[in-house]
Design a protein around this motif. Structure first.
Motif, short mmCIF file in Angstrom:
data_model
loop_
_atom_site.label_atom_id
_atom_site.label_comp_id
_atom_site.label_asym_id
_atom_site.label_seq_id
_atom_site.Cartn_x
_atom_site.Cartn_y
_atom_site.Cartn_z
N LEU A 1 0.69 -1.29 -0.14
CA LEU A 1 0.05 0.10 0.08
C LEU A 1 0.85 1.28 -0.13
O LEU A 1 1.66 1.56 0.90
N TYR A 2 1.04 1.68 -1.06
CA TYR A 2 1.67 3.16 -1.29
C TYR A 2 0.79 4.38 -0.85
O TYR A 2 -0.31 4.60 -1.27
N ILE B 1 -3.44 11.85 -6.11
CA ILE B 1 -4.12 10.71 -5.42
C ILE B 1 -3.37 10.04 -3.92
O ILE B 1 -2.17 10.03 -4.11
N GLY B 2 -4.00 9.93 -3.13
CA GLY B 2 -3.57 9.70 -1.82
C GLY B 2 -2.98 8.38 -1.65
O GLY B 2 -2.05 8.00 -1.19
N MET B 3 -3.55 7.26 -2.47
CA MET B 3 -3.21 5.91 -2.11
C MET B 3 -3.26 5.06 -3.30
O MET B 3 -4.24 5.22 -3.93
N LEU B 4 -2.33 4.08 -3.36
CA LEU B 4 -2.31 3.04 -4.58
C LEU B 4 -1.79 1.54 -3.85
O LEU B 4 -1.12 1.46 -3.02
N ASN B 5 -2.66 0.70 -4.36
CA ASN B 5 -2.00 -0.73 -4.04
C ASN B 5 -1.40 -1.14 -5.38
O ASN B 5 -2.05 -1.39 -6.47
N HIS B 6 -0.42 -1.64 -5.31
CA HIS B 6 0.49 -2.21 -6.22
C HIS B 6 1.37 -3.16 -5.45
O HIS B 6 1.35 -3.65 -4.43
N ASN B 7 2.44 -3.46 -6.19
CA ASN B 7 3.61 -4.38 -5.54
C ASN B 7 4.92 -3.76 -5.51
O ASN B 7 5.19 -2.46 -6.18
N LEU B 8 5.93 -4.58 -4.94
CA LEU B 8 7.19 -3.85 -4.98
C LEU B 8 7.85 -3.28 -5.90
O LEU B 8 8.78 -2.62 -6.33
N GLY B 9 7.27 -4.08 -7.36
CA GLY B 9 8.04 -3.70 -8.75
C GLY B 9 7.85 -2.05 -9.15
O GLY B 9 8.66 -1.81 -9.93
N SER B 10 6.92 -1.54 -8.52
CA SER B 10 6.77 -0.15 -9.08
C SER B 10 7.47 1.01 -8.20
O SER B 10 7.42 2.11 -8.49
#
Length: 456
Positions: A175-176, A289-298
């Motif tokens: 969660l970024y 934008i406040g938050m983003l779900n992605h993975n470590l790759g980004s």
């Protein structure tokens, strides 16, 4: 060391419920075509231990992206093992599985290849992979490999608990969040689901094109939705006690998906309904934008766009119980193909590549969590906070992993092309979360029953 890059072709493989049985029957009927020490057999070839010297062939499942680091690892290996020559073949990630499937049927398999959790069911069902349990058990690495990664690969390998791939890394969900925006709004870090939802709402001002969250509605959306569901519900198994019915449509998961899907257009951009990871990441990096779900790759993309002071990447929020639950983290690994004529040398290479120094080197380049528990505290991880926190969460026992049924031959189809349009309907309000999950559950239960019957 000879480096070659195989050309890319647009090939796709769709596995239906009967594919595993059909493929296995075809493999058993094949006549072995291999000779020499280059692992050039087909799936049914039993191979040999070999001399532990000479040439072996390695297929990289993310050629181009990972070529440079693999060339370095191979050079180190050949220096330490001058009587073994490793031929590297880099294959684009999008083409890898179809090329291995073709080689299983017609010959030309390597000795060693990249084998992720999502690939294991298809390869192992065709009898193409060598079990690694005994080799790992006798290895000095046996108690130095992340146990959750091992279990994820065992669970994905066909349901019988056999290890067919030695884990190299995990590309955990993250969660970024924008620390500058959170600080300005007086918000705490979104470490719990309650804080996540509160922040998503408070950071949204649609009139100013400011949103609290970006939701993934396009390609790859189901994995993220499952993470949100199980993370909130706290359910820790994908199947009931008898392993006959999935928990995906448990009332707690239905409620969780309803709450998560309700974020769309309320605290997210309208374009999210069609966004895959690339568009979602680009949108987050260039917008407010406040938050983003992605993975470590980004992670490195965010560093380039925002600098290290405007965002953080933390493990998924914890639920009401105070525990963190997430679906099986994408695990990559190295498999040994059964047709190899030099398994002793192939295992030496796998063992070397997953040792502390080399595993750390690989994951520093990839930005992922090392499978080597000894590498978990290396200096580069301390500097890359998302990777550091993800490694801690996997190694300190604070996270429960819900193992997804990668072993089902049609899991990829069910969880992608057959489900993504339905999830979009949920976001748009054209289908209820319950109807969507009930439909997915029916297909999963049928696939599980057929797989159980095939396994005898």
């Amino acid at each position: 060391m000879r480096i070659s890059m195989l050309s890319s072709r647009d090939k796709g493989t769709v596995r239906r419920r009967t594919s595993a049985a059909v493929a296995l029957g075809a493999v058993l009927a094949l006549t072995a075509t291999a000779c020499g020490d280059d692992g050039s057999g087909a799936g049914g070839d039993k191979g040999a231990e070999g001399s532990g010297k000479g040439k072996i062939t390695f297929w990289d499942n993310n050629g181009g992206i990972r070529t440079a680091v693999w060339k370095t690892i191979i050079a180190d290996f050949e220096k330490a093992n001058p009587d073994i020559d490793v031929e590297y073949v880099g294959i684009a990630a999008t083409e890898y599985q179809s090329k291995v499937d073709t080689a299983i049927q017609g010959g030309g398999l390597p000795d060693v290849g990249g084998v992720t959790a999502s690939m294991l069911a298809g390869f192992s069902a065709q009898g193409a992979l060598e079990p690694l349990d005994d080799r790992l058990g006798k290895s000095p690495l046996s108690d130095k490999v992340n146990k959750d990664m091992v279990e994820s690969l065992k669970a994905a390998g066909g349901g019988d608990g056999t290890l067919y791939s030695m884990p190299t890394s995990a590309n955990n969900g993250v969660l970024y969040y924008r620390t500058d925006l959170f600080e300005k709004a007086g918000l705490d870090a979104p470490t719990t689901w309650d804080k996540f939802y509160a922040a998503a709402e408070k950071l949204t001002d649609a009139g100013k094109n400011e949103f609290g969250y970006t939701i993934r509605g396009g390609s790859g959306s189901i994995a993220q939705a499952l993470d949100a569901m199980y993370g909130q519900s706290g359910i820790t198994s994908f199947w009931d006690a008898g392993k006959k019915k999935t928990t995906v449509n448990d009332p707690k998961n239905v409620e969780a998906l309803e709450k998560y899907a309700a974020l769309y257009k309320k605290v997210t951009p309208a374009a999210d309904v069609n966004n895959d990871f690339a568009k979602m990441v680009a949108q987050w990096d260039t917008g407010t934008i406040g938050m983003l779900n992605h993975n470590l790759g980004s992670y490195q993309d965010h560093v380039k766009a925002l600098g290290v002071d405007k965002f953080r990447g933390i493990p998924q929020p914890v639920g009401a119980s105070g525990k963190r639950v997430q679906v099986s983290n994408p695990v990559d690994g190295l498999g040994m193909f059964k047709s190899s004529k030099n398994k002793e040398a192939a295992w030496k290479f796998i063992e070397f590549a997953t040792s502390k120094e080399q595993n750390s080197k690989f994951n520093e380049s990839a930005g992922q969590v090392p499978s080597s528990t000894e590498a978990a505290n290396d200096a580069w991880i301390q500097k890359a906070e998302p990777t550091k926190l993800a490694a801690q969460a996997l190694n300190d026992g604070s996270t429960t992993i819900v193992q997804l049924p990668y072993y089902l031959p049609d899991w990829n189809t069910l969880s992608k092309s057959e489900s993504e349009p339905g999830f979009q309907k949920v976001l748009l309000g054209d289908m209820s979360a319950k109807d969507f999950l009930d439909g997915l559950a029916d297909k999963l239960n049928e696939a599980q029953a057929e797989w159980t019957e095939q396994m005898g």
